[in-house]
Write a protein that holds these residues in place. Structure first.
Motif, PDB file in Angstrom:
ATOM      1  N   ALA A  37       0.829  -1.211   0.000  1.00 37.51           N
ATOM      2  CA  ALA A  37       0.000   0.000   0.000  1.00 37.51           C
ATOM      3  C   ALA A  37       0.862   1.260   0.000  1.00 37.51           C
ATOM      4  O   ALA A  37       0.516   2.263  -0.608  1.00 37.51           O
ATOM      5  N   LYS A  38       2.010   1.184   0.685  1.00 33.64           N
ATOM      6  CA  LYS A  38       2.902   2.346   0.746  1.00 33.64           C
ATOM      7  C   LYS A  38       3.582   2.603  -0.598  1.00 33.64           C
ATOM      8  O   LYS A  38       3.918   3.721  -0.925  1.00 33.64           O
ATOM      9  N   ASN A  39       3.822   1.521  -1.333  1.00 41.39           N
ATOM     10  CA  ASN A  39       4.636   1.641  -2.551  1.00 41.39           C
ATOM     11  C   ASN A  39       3.882   1.362  -3.844  1.00 41.39           C
ATOM     12  O   ASN A  39       4.471   1.358  -4.907  1.00 41.39           O
ATOM     13  N   ASN A  40       2.600   1.064  -3.744  1.00 39.78           N
ATOM     14  CA  ASN A  40       1.865   0.680  -4.937  1.00 39.78           C
ATOM     15  C   ASN A  40       0.574   1.493  -5.035  1.00 39.78           C
ATOM     16  O   ASN A  40      -0.372   1.282  -4.286  1.00 39.78           O
ATOM     17  N   LYS A  41       0.576   2.413  -5.948  1.00 42.30           N
ATOM     18  CA  LYS A  41      -0.557   3.326  -6.110  1.00 42.30           C
ATOM     19  C   LYS A  41      -1.856   2.568  -6.374  1.00 42.30           C
ATOM     20  O   LYS A  41      -2.919   2.932  -5.867  1.00 42.30           O
ATOM     21  N   GLU A  42      -1.775   1.483  -7.155  1.00 45.46           N
ATOM     22  CA  GLU A  42      -2.991   0.741  -7.522  1.00 45.46           C
ATOM     23  C   GLU A  42      -3.691   0.144  -6.303  1.00 45.46           C
ATOM     24  O   GLU A  42      -4.907   0.141  -6.224  1.00 45.46           O
ATOM     25  N   ILE A  43      -2.899  -0.373  -5.340  1.00 41.44           N
ATOM     26  CA  ILE A  43      -3.495  -0.976  -4.147  1.00 41.44           C
ATOM     27  C   ILE A  43      -4.225   0.081  -3.327  1.00 41.44           C
ATOM     28  O   ILE A  43      -5.344  -0.124  -2.852  1.00 41.44           O
ATOM     29  N   MET A  69      -9.583  -4.436   9.128  1.00 38.91           N
ATOM     30  CA  MET A  69      -8.220  -4.923   9.347  1.00 38.91           C
ATOM     31  C   MET A  69      -7.293  -4.525   8.193  1.00 38.91           C
ATOM     32  O   MET A  69      -6.119  -4.214   8.390  1.00 38.91           O
ATOM     33  N   ILE A  70      -7.843  -4.522   6.985  1.00 42.06           N
ATOM     34  CA  ILE A  70      -7.068  -4.117   5.800  1.00 42.06           C
ATOM     35  C   ILE A  70      -6.711  -2.630   5.905  1.00 42.06           C
ATOM     36  O   ILE A  70      -5.566  -2.234   5.662  1.00 42.06           O
ATOM     37  N   LEU A  71      -7.680  -1.815   6.279  1.00 38.42           N
ATOM     38  CA  LEU A  71      -7.423  -0.376   6.407  1.00 38.42           C
ATOM     39  C   LEU A  71      -6.401  -0.085   7.500  1.00 38.42           C
ATOM     40  O   LEU A  71      -5.526   0.759   7.345  1.00 38.42           O
ATOM     41  N   ASP A  72      -6.519  -0.826   8.605  1.00 39.37           N
ATOM     42  CA  ASP A  72      -5.575  -0.634   9.713  1.00 39.37           C
ATOM     43  C   ASP A  72      -4.160  -1.017   9.267  1.00 39.37           C
ATOM     44  O   ASP A  72      -3.199  -0.299   9.523  1.00 39.37           O
ATOM     45  N   SER A  73      -4.045  -2.144   8.568  1.00 36.58           N
ATOM     46  CA  SER A  73      -2.739  -2.605   8.093  1.00 36.58           C
ATOM     47  C   SER A  73      -2.135  -1.633   7.085  1.00 36.58           C
ATOM     48  O   SER A  73      -0.912  -1.514   6.982  1.00 36.58           O
ATOM     49  N   SER A  74      -2.999  -0.940   6.358  1.00 34.41           N
ATOM     50  CA  SER A  74      -2.532   0.025   5.348  1.00 34.41           C
ATOM     51  C   SER A  74      -2.367   1.430   5.917  1.00 34.41           C
ATOM     52  O   SER A  74      -2.081   2.372   5.196  1.00 34.41           O
ATOM     53  N   ASP A  75      -2.592   1.532   7.257  1.00 29.54           N
ATOM     54  CA  ASP A  75      -2.424   2.814   7.965  1.00 29.54           C
ATOM     55  C   ASP A  75      -3.321   3.921   7.415  1.00 29.54           C
ATOM     56  O   ASP A  75      -2.919   5.075   7.286  1.00 29.54           O
ATOM     57  N   VAL A  76      -4.557   3.560   7.078  1.00 27.87           N
ATOM     58  CA  VAL A  76      -5.540   4.553   6.620  1.00 27.87           C
ATOM     59  C   VAL A  76      -6.026   5.337   7.840  1.00 27.87           C
ATOM     60  O   VAL A  76      -6.450   4.748   8.840  1.00 27.87           O
ATOM     61  N   ARG A  77      -5.989   6.647   7.775  1.00 29.50           N
ATOM     62  CA  ARG A  77      -6.347   7.474   8.938  1.00 29.50           C
ATOM     63  C   ARG A  77      -7.529   8.410   8.660  1.00 29.50           C
ATOM     64  O   ARG A  77      -7.683   9.432   9.313  1.00 29.50           O
ATOM     65  N   ASP A  78      -8.333   8.041   7.693  1.00 31.47           N
ATOM     66  CA  ASP A  78      -9.519   8.822   7.338  1.00 31.47           C
ATOM     67  C   ASP A  78     -10.618   8.578   8.381  1.00 31.47           C
ATOM     68  O   ASP A  78     -11.214   7.509   8.439  1.00 31.47           O
ATOM     69  N   GLU A  79     -10.892   9.583   9.216  1.00 28.99           N
ATOM     70  CA  GLU A  79     -11.847   9.413  10.328  1.00 28.99           C
ATOM     71  C   GLU A  79     -13.253   9.050   9.843  1.00 28.99           C
ATOM     72  O   GLU A  79     -13.937   8.214  10.439  1.00 28.99           O
ATOM     73  N   LYS A  80     -13.664   9.658   8.735  1.00 27.25           N
ATOM     74  CA  LYS A  80     -15.012   9.366   8.202  1.00 27.25           C
ATOM     75  C   LYS A  80     -15.116   7.917   7.730  1.00 27.25           C
ATOM     76  O   LYS A  80     -16.136   7.261   7.928  1.00 27.25           O
ATOM     77  N   ALA A  81     -14.050   7.427   7.111  1.00 21.79           N
ATOM     78  CA  ALA A  81     -14.037   6.024   6.648  1.00 21.79           C
ATOM     79  C   ALA A  81     -14.161   5.084   7.842  1.00 21.79           C
ATOM     80  O   ALA A  81     -14.921   4.113   7.814  1.00 21.79           O
TER      81      ALA A  81
END
Length: 374
Positions: A37-43, A69-81
Motif C-alpha cells: 500500500a505504501k509503494n503501490n498506487k494501484e493498491i 483490518m485491511i485499512l488498519d494494516s494500510s495505515d488509513v487514517r480517514d476518520e469518516k471512513a
C-alpha cells in the motif's frame, strides 16, 4: 493473476467488492499489504474504491471487520471512513460469532492507540457487552476466548467483569481443553489482566502435567493429546509473566526442551532464549544456552528481524547468554539487514542502536539516529 493485475481499474470494475476484499486479505495474511500500500498506487486506489458509497453498500455484514483490518494494516487514517466501518460492525454485532467480535475488539483498540477515531471507547463497550452475552449463552470454545484476549495486551487490560467471566468459564472447562490450546490461552490471560491466585492454583495441576508428561507433537503423526513446542513455550512465557518460574520449574522446562530440540523451529528457539535469559537470575540453564548458541552459529541466516531484538536482550550484560563468536555472527547479520534498507520497525531499530551503537558502520548509525530523532 498477480496483485498488480487484480488492482487494475479494469479488474475492479468487473469484480464484486467481496472479491477485492478477499484479494487484499490474502496479502494481509502474508503481512505484505502495508509495504504494498505504501509503494503501490494501484493498491491504495482499490482501498479508496472499496470506500466509495455505491461499492461499500454492496458489502455483506461479515466483510466489514476484514475490511477494517485491511485499512488498519494500510495505515488509513480517514476518520469518516473509520466511522462508517465501525458503525456497520456495531450494527451487525449480534450476527457475529465470538471470534469475529474478538477481531472487531482488537481493531477498535488499535484505532484508539493510534488516535484515529474518537468513538473507540463507546464501540469497545458495545462489543464487550455483546461478547459477554454470547459467552454466557453459547457452548464454551477456548479458541474464541483466545480471539477475545488478543485485544488485551500491553497497557490495555480486559475489563474486570469480562475477566472474571472468562476465568469462571475456563475453570469450569479446564479438563476438556487440549494442552496446546491451554498453553496459548494461559499465556494470553497472563497478559490480558491480573489473574487471580485462586484461578492460577486451579491451573497448576494441568501446567505441571504439561511440563513433565505430555509429549511434543510428532509432525508425521500429530495427536490432539500432544503439545506443539511453540505452545509449550507460550506456556513458559505465561509462567514467567505470572512470576511462577522457580529453579525446579526451569529445570523441568530445560529437560523437556533438550529432549525434543530436533522438533523446534527457529522462532521457538529464539523465544525460548528470551524466556530463559529473563529468568537467569533464578536458574542459569547452561546446557540449554550451549544448545541455543550452537544452533544460532549454524543457522544465522534463519534469523529474521523479529528474532534479532530478542537476541539483543542482555547484549551489554557481563553475563550475556550469547557466546563471543555468536555475537560476532549476530552483528554481521544485523549490519546486512540494515544495508538492505528494509522497513525495520522503530522499536527494533531502537534496540539495535542501544546494543550495537559502537559496532555499527558510521553511515548506518547516523541513518538510525535520524530515523529515531536522537
Amino acid at each position: 493473476m498477480c496483485i498488480r493485475d487484480r488492482a487494475s481499474p479494469e479488474y475492479r470494475e468487473k469484480a464484486h467488492p467481496t472479491v477485492l476484499v478477499n484479494v487484499l486479505n490474502y496479502f494481509l495474511k502474508r503481512k505484505t499489504l502495508y509495504l504494498i500500500a505504501k509503494n503501490n498506487k494501484e493498491i491504495s486506489e482499490v482501498i479508496d474504491y472499496l470506500l466509495k458509497e455505491d461499492v461499500f453498500s454492496k458489502l455483506p455484514d461479515n466483510y466489514f471487520v476484514t475490511l477494517g483490518m485491511i485499512l488498519d494494516s494500510s495505515d488509513v487514517r480517514d476518520e469518516k471512513a473509520w466511522e462508517k466501518i465501525i458503525e456497520k460492525i456495531l450494527n451487525a454485532r449480534e450476527k457475529y460469532n465470538l471470534k469475529t467480535l474478538g477481531k472487531a475488539l482488537v481493531l477498535t483498540i488499535k484505532l484508539q492507540s493510534k488516535k484515529v477515531w474518537k468513538g473507540c471507547e463507546k464501540a469497545q463497550s458495545q462489543l464487550v457487552e455483546e461478547i459477554t452475552k454470547k459467552l454466557e449463552k453459547e457452548e464454551f470454545d477456548p479458541t474464541a476466548v483466545i480471539a477475545i484476549l488478543n485485544a488485551y495486551r500491553g497497557k490495555t487490560k480486559a475489563p474486570e467483569e469480562l475477566s472474571k467471566l472468562l476465568e469462571k468459564l475456563v475453570r469450569k472447562n479446564i479438563e476438556s481443553i487440549g494442552p496446546s490450546i491451554f498453553s496459548e490461552l494461559f499465556n494470553k490471560m497472563t497478559f490480558a489482566y491480573q489473574m487471580s491466585n485462586d484461578f492460577f492454583d486451579d491451573c497448576k495441576e494441568k501446567i505441571s502435567k504439561i511440563l513433565q508428561e505430555i509429549p511434543f507433537i510428532n509432525r508425521k503423526t500429530p495427536s490432539k493429546d500432544d503439545i506443539d513446542p511453540k505452545y509449550f513455550i507460550m506456556l513458559v512465557m505465561g509462567l514467567g509473566k505470572k512470576g511462577a518460574l522457580d529453579k525446579e520449574t526451569i529445570q523441568k522446562i530445560e529437560a523437556r526442551i533438550l529432549e525434543n530440540k530436533d522438533k523446534l523451529i527457529p522462532k521457538d528457539i529464539i523465544t525460548l532464549y528470551t524466556c530463559l535469559t529473563k529468568n537467569k537470575r533464578i536458574h542459569n540453564p547452561v546446557d540449554s544456552f550451549k544448545f541455543i548458541n550452537g544452533w544460532i552459529a549454524e543457522n544465522i541466516k534463519a534469523i529474521d528481524e523479529g528474532m534479532i531484538s530478542k537476541l539483543l536482550l542482555d547484549w551489554k550484560e557481563k553475563d550475556c547468554s550469547l557466546e563471543k563468536e555468536v555475537k560476532e555472527k549476530v552483528k554481521e547479520a544485523v549490519n546486512e539487514m540494515l544495508k538492505r534498507e528494509r522497513n525495520m520497525r522503530k522499536d527494533t531499530l531502537r534496540m539495535v542502536y542501544r546494543a550495537l551503537d559502537e559496532d555499527l558502520p558510521k553511515d548506518i548509525a547516523e541513518k538510525i539516529r535520524k530515523l529515531l530523532k536522537l
